[in-house]
Design a protein around this motif. Structure first.
Motif, short mmCIF file in Angstrom:
data_model
loop_
_atom_site.label_atom_id
_atom_site.label_comp_id
_atom_site.label_asym_id
_atom_site.label_seq_id
_atom_site.Cartn_x
_atom_site.Cartn_y
_atom_site.Cartn_z
N GLY A 1 68.71 59.81 42.80
CA GLY A 1 69.87 60.53 43.33
C GLY A 1 71.20 59.92 42.96
O GLY A 1 72.22 60.18 43.63
N GLY A 2 71.23 59.15 41.87
CA GLY A 2 72.46 58.46 41.51
C GLY A 2 73.33 59.17 40.51
O GLY A 2 74.33 58.61 40.05
N VAL A 3 72.99 60.40 40.12
CA VAL A 3 73.75 61.09 39.07
C VAL A 3 74.30 62.43 39.57
O VAL A 3 73.59 63.22 40.18
CB VAL A 3 72.85 61.35 37.83
CG1 VAL A 3 73.61 62.13 36.77
CG2 VAL A 3 72.35 60.02 37.27
N THR A 4 75.58 62.63 39.29
CA THR A 4 76.23 63.90 39.61
C THR A 4 77.00 64.38 38.38
O THR A 4 77.66 63.59 37.70
CB THR A 4 77.22 63.74 40.78
OG1 THR A 4 76.50 63.29 41.93
CG2 THR A 4 77.90 65.06 41.12
N ILE A 5 76.85 65.68 38.08
CA ILE A 5 77.64 66.30 37.00
C ILE A 5 78.67 67.20 37.67
O ILE A 5 78.31 68.15 38.38
CB ILE A 5 76.75 67.12 36.05
CG1 ILE A 5 75.75 66.22 35.34
CG2 ILE A 5 77.62 67.88 35.04
CD1 ILE A 5 76.35 65.19 34.42
N ASP A 6 79.95 66.88 37.44
CA ASP A 6 81.04 67.52 38.17
C ASP A 6 80.76 67.35 39.67
O ASP A 6 80.75 66.23 40.16
CB ASP A 6 81.22 68.98 37.75
CG ASP A 6 81.75 69.07 36.31
OD1 ASP A 6 82.45 68.14 35.89
OD2 ASP A 6 81.46 70.07 35.62
N GLU B 1 64.65 54.09 32.34
CA GLU B 1 65.74 53.67 33.23
C GLU B 1 66.55 54.88 33.67
O GLU B 1 66.91 55.02 34.85
CB GLU B 1 66.64 52.66 32.53
CG GLU B 1 67.77 52.16 33.42
CD GLU B 1 68.71 51.20 32.70
OE1 GLU B 1 69.90 51.14 33.09
OE2 GLU B 1 68.26 50.51 31.76
N ALA B 2 66.84 55.79 32.72
CA ALA B 2 67.60 57.00 33.05
C ALA B 2 66.84 57.85 34.07
O ALA B 2 67.44 58.40 35.01
CB ALA B 2 67.86 57.81 31.78
N ARG B 3 65.53 57.92 33.92
CA ARG B 3 64.71 58.69 34.84
C ARG B 3 64.80 58.13 36.26
O ARG B 3 64.94 58.88 37.23
CB ARG B 3 63.25 58.69 34.36
CG ARG B 3 62.32 59.61 35.17
CD ARG B 3 60.90 59.56 34.63
NE ARG B 3 60.84 60.09 33.28
CZ ARG B 3 60.58 59.35 32.20
NH1 ARG B 3 60.36 58.04 32.32
NH2 ARG B 3 60.55 59.90 31.00
N ARG B 4 64.77 56.81 36.37
CA ARG B 4 64.86 56.18 37.70
C ARG B 4 66.21 56.47 38.35
O ARG B 4 66.28 56.72 39.57
CB ARG B 4 64.66 54.66 37.57
CG ARG B 4 63.24 54.25 37.29
CD ARG B 4 63.05 52.76 37.52
NE ARG B 4 63.86 51.95 36.64
CZ ARG B 4 63.48 51.55 35.43
NH1 ARG B 4 62.29 51.91 34.96
NH2 ARG B 4 64.28 50.80 34.70
N GLY C 1 76.49 56.86 40.51
CA GLY C 1 76.80 56.11 41.72
C GLY C 1 78.23 56.36 42.15
O GLY C 1 78.80 57.43 41.90
N LYS C 2 78.83 55.34 42.77
CA LYS C 2 80.20 55.50 43.26
C LYS C 2 81.24 54.87 42.33
O LYS C 2 82.44 55.04 42.56
CB LYS C 2 80.33 54.83 44.65
CG LYS C 2 79.47 55.50 45.73
CD LYS C 2 79.65 54.78 47.06
CE LYS C 2 78.82 55.45 48.16
NZ LYS C 2 78.98 54.76 49.47
N ILE D 1 72.31 65.81 40.38
CA ILE D 1 71.19 66.10 39.50
C ILE D 1 69.99 65.25 39.91
O ILE D 1 70.09 64.01 39.96
CB ILE D 1 71.54 65.80 38.03
CG1 ILE D 1 72.82 66.51 37.60
CG2 ILE D 1 70.39 66.17 37.11
CD1 ILE D 1 72.75 68.01 37.66
N THR D 2 68.88 65.89 40.21
CA THR D 2 67.67 65.15 40.59
C THR D 2 66.47 65.50 39.71
O THR D 2 65.44 64.85 39.79
CB THR D 2 67.30 65.44 42.06
OG1 THR D 2 67.16 66.86 42.24
CG2 THR D 2 68.39 64.91 43.00
#
Length: 398
Positions: free
Chosen positions: A362-367, A354-357, A388-389, A371-372
């Motif tokens: 494109g749903g993860v951002t660090i600061d 699930e984390a990989r998906r 996400g948002k 992260i893709t």
């Protein structure tokens, strides 16, 4: 019309009633004893139980006396209602531990003092000491198998198989009502509409055994405008236990429900007046966001208390304004610095797949960095995880 039935109808609770006119007159002229049963199928109640708890509170505020029946006995068998297969049988120790957890949670919703103080009773007190032959002779003789098989809870299971164990459940729940009628003078059973057949069985048993009238009333299940059950997310059920669903995630669930469901949830799960609710839900534009914020706060306050609701609301506002100081924080082991582990450890994914998906989508951002790459290692010890948002969490690697 009695004030409590009027409240239930205006707020959208009611689904079905036995002998509505008689019950209405009874509720209008007397203060009665009523009950709802809760089977300990897990170690926490979930939002599906929330409607029943709110109904009990409305009834108690109207002067009626609630009995919370904890299913220490029926929980050993399992209710087939709404199931496509048989529940896993639990040990006596697990059932008792779940009963204890339910008692702690329910105690927050009702008053156990005063003239109509709530009572909490466990049906294991009579079900677990029954003589089976005596039970069949005294109770089983009043049930028609042909009629039982027409009940929806049994009909829906006939193709895949219905065990004899589960077939006994209706008799046991009917016997509960009979025992509470005898011991406590209980005249009314309430429940979700998926319990209608079981409630009718109890009313009928009292009529046959005592030649007396008893009553039943069912409530709408908590569903979305398109008919799906509320309280289900990608990460599982929404629980009332803060250790199973954090107050932050609980608040966010209600903050993010569909616009079409806001008014319904306000009416069922808060004590705001109907006038306030109509005003809050009058506009289907950006003002609905304010209504959702109030809804999330009110529901969280009922379940987790005012202090926690205030804290969570501050955290949510901080997350959306990038106020790192007041943002919700999670500490995880420094060895878990792979992006997939971070998502799992912070509760934003249930598994690596699930984390990989989520990452590859494109749903993860660090600061500020998207992260893709699923192999990404996060070097800094403190950062903000954005999923996400709507999810913004300060993470510390220690």
């Amino acid at each position: 019309m009695s004030s409590i039935l009027k409240t239930f109808k205006e707020r959208g609770f009611l689904k079905q009633i036995v002998a509505e006119e008689e019950l209405d007159k009874l509720l209008h002229t007397q203060k009665i004893v009523f009950y709802i049963g809760f089977d300990p199928t897990a170690d926490s109640l979930h939002v599906g139980h929330f409607v029943q708890l709110m109904a009990m509170r409305h009834m108690q505020l109207a002067g009626h006396t609630p009995i919370i029946l904890i299913g220490g006995g029926t929980g050993m068998v399992g209710d087939p209602s709404g199931r496509t297969d048989m529940r896993n049988l639990m040990t006596k120790e697990v059932v008792q531990a779940n009963c204890n957890a339910f008692q702690r949670q329910i105690a927050k919703f009702l008053s156990f003092e005063g003239e109509n103080a709530a009572k909490m009773i466990n049906n294991a007190d009579w079900l677990c000491t029954l003589n089976y032959v005596d039970f069949l002779r005294e109770i089983g003789m009043h049930f028609s198998v042909n009629k039982m098989l027409t009940a929806e809870c049994y009909k829906s299971r006939m193709e895949k198989g219905l065990s004899f164990l589960e077939f006994n459940y209706m008799l046991m729940q009917a016997f509960d009502f009979y025992m509470l009628y005898e011991r406590e003078g209980c005249l009314l059973q309430l429940g979700g509409d998926d319990q209608w057949s079981n409630l009718l069985a109890g009313v009928d048993l009292i009529r046959r055994k005592k030649q007396k009238v008893a009553y039943a009333m069912t409530f709408q299940l908590l569903t979305t405008s398109d008919g799906k059950k509320m309280g289900k997310t990608a990460n599982g059920a929404i629980w009332l236990d803060a250790n199973k669903t954090s107050p932050y995630d609980f608040y966010q669930y209600w903050r993010n429900i569909d616009d079409n469901d806001v008014e319904k949830v306000f009416k069922l799960l808060t004590f705001l007046s109907l006038e306030e609710i109509v005003q809050l839900c009058a506009f289907r534009d950006e003002r609905m966001n304010r209504a959702k914020e109030i809804l999330a706060y009110e529901v969280t306050k009922l379940v987790h208390g005012e202090d926690i609701a205030n804290q969570v609301q501050q955290q949510v506002r901080a997350a959306f304004s990038n106020d790192v100081t007041n943002m919700p924080q999670v500490k995880i082991a420094k060895e878990k610095n792979n992006i997939l582990d971070i998502l799992i450890e912070t509760g934003q994914a249930k598994s690596k797949s699930e984390a990989r998906r989520v990452v590859e989508g494109g749903g993860v951002t660090i600061d500020d960095a998207k992260i893709t790459d699923i192999h990404t290692i996060i070097a800094q010890h403190e950062f903000v995880l954005h999923k996400g948002k709507k999810v913004h969490i300060k993470v510390k690697l220690e």
